[in-house]
Design a protein around this motif. Sequence first.
Motif, mmCIF file in Angstrom:
data_model
loop_
_atom_site.group_PDB
_atom_site.id
_atom_site.type_symbol
_atom_site.label_atom_id
_atom_site.label_comp_id
_atom_site.label_asym_id
_atom_site.label_seq_id
_atom_site.Cartn_x
_atom_site.Cartn_y
_atom_site.Cartn_z
ATOM 1 N N LEU A 55 40.366 32.732 50.331
ATOM 2 C CA LEU A 55 41.650 33.395 50.130
ATOM 3 C C LEU A 55 42.407 32.607 49.074
ATOM 4 O O LEU A 55 42.571 31.390 49.206
ATOM 5 N N THR A 56 42.837 33.295 48.003
ATOM 6 C CA THR A 56 43.593 32.635 46.943
ATOM 7 C C THR A 56 44.968 33.273 46.794
ATOM 8 O O THR A 56 45.164 34.429 47.150
ATOM 9 N N ALA A 57 45.892 32.495 46.259
ATOM 10 C CA ALA A 57 47.228 32.980 45.908
ATOM 11 C C ALA A 57 47.485 32.560 44.465
ATOM 12 O O ALA A 57 47.321 31.388 44.120
ATOM 13 N N THR A 58 47.864 33.524 43.641
ATOM 14 C CA THR A 58 48.117 33.257 42.223
ATOM 15 C C THR A 58 49.570 33.559 41.909
ATOM 16 O O THR A 58 50.089 34.617 42.250
ATOM 17 N N LEU A 59 50.206 32.614 41.253
ATOM 18 C CA LEU A 59 51.581 32.779 40.798
ATOM 19 C C LEU A 59 51.608 32.293 39.360
ATOM 20 O O LEU A 59 51.317 31.121 39.092
ATOM 21 N N GLY A 60 51.895 33.199 38.436
ATOM 22 C CA GLY A 60 51.835 32.848 37.026
ATOM 23 C C GLY A 60 50.397 32.590 36.630
ATOM 24 O O GLY A 60 49.517 33.389 36.908
ATOM 25 N N MET A 61 50.145 31.457 36.024
ATOM 26 C CA MET A 61 48.798 31.101 35.577
ATOM 27 C C MET A 61 48.138 30.054 36.470
ATOM 28 O O MET A 61 47.181 29.404 36.074
ATOM 29 N N THR A 62 48.662 29.907 37.692
ATOM 30 C CA THR A 62 48.102 28.948 38.637
ATOM 31 C C THR A 62 47.583 29.675 39.875
ATOM 32 O O THR A 62 48.276 30.500 40.451
ATOM 33 N N THR A 63 46.363 29.354 40.271
ATOM 34 C CA THR A 63 45.761 29.907 41.481
ATOM 35 C C THR A 63 45.530 28.774 42.465
ATOM 36 O O THR A 63 45.041 27.708 42.093
ATOM 37 N N CYS A 64 45.870 29.029 43.734
ATOM 38 C CA CYS A 64 45.627 28.060 44.805
ATOM 39 C C CYS A 64 44.624 28.644 45.789
ATOM 40 O O CYS A 64 44.728 29.810 46.170
#
Length: 96
Positions: free
Chosen positions: A65-74
């Motif tokens: 499971l990933t979360a992306t905000l702007g150009m960063t993915t966690c």
Amino acid sequence: MLIRALALCLMLASPATAQQAQCGPVPYIMSALMGRYGEAVVDDRTEDRALWQMWANAETGSWTLTATLGMTTCIVAAGQGYDGQTVLDLISGVAL
């Protein structure tokens, strides 16, 4: 908003990950999930400006499971035994 999204990432960290969320540039994380783990996006959802994606490999059963905000993915959570979970299955019940 960014702080709330990052706080949510930390709240969702599960025993399946056994570590803090790992973040990096979108292309780097995507490349690792596709190349190293053979995973592909099976579900996605946008909540509070963050793009949540469920990645899975049907052959090996791995999921991420990933979360992306702007150009960063966690990478928020990962595990084995994928059986059709969706983004909403994993983030439901969490105040966004």
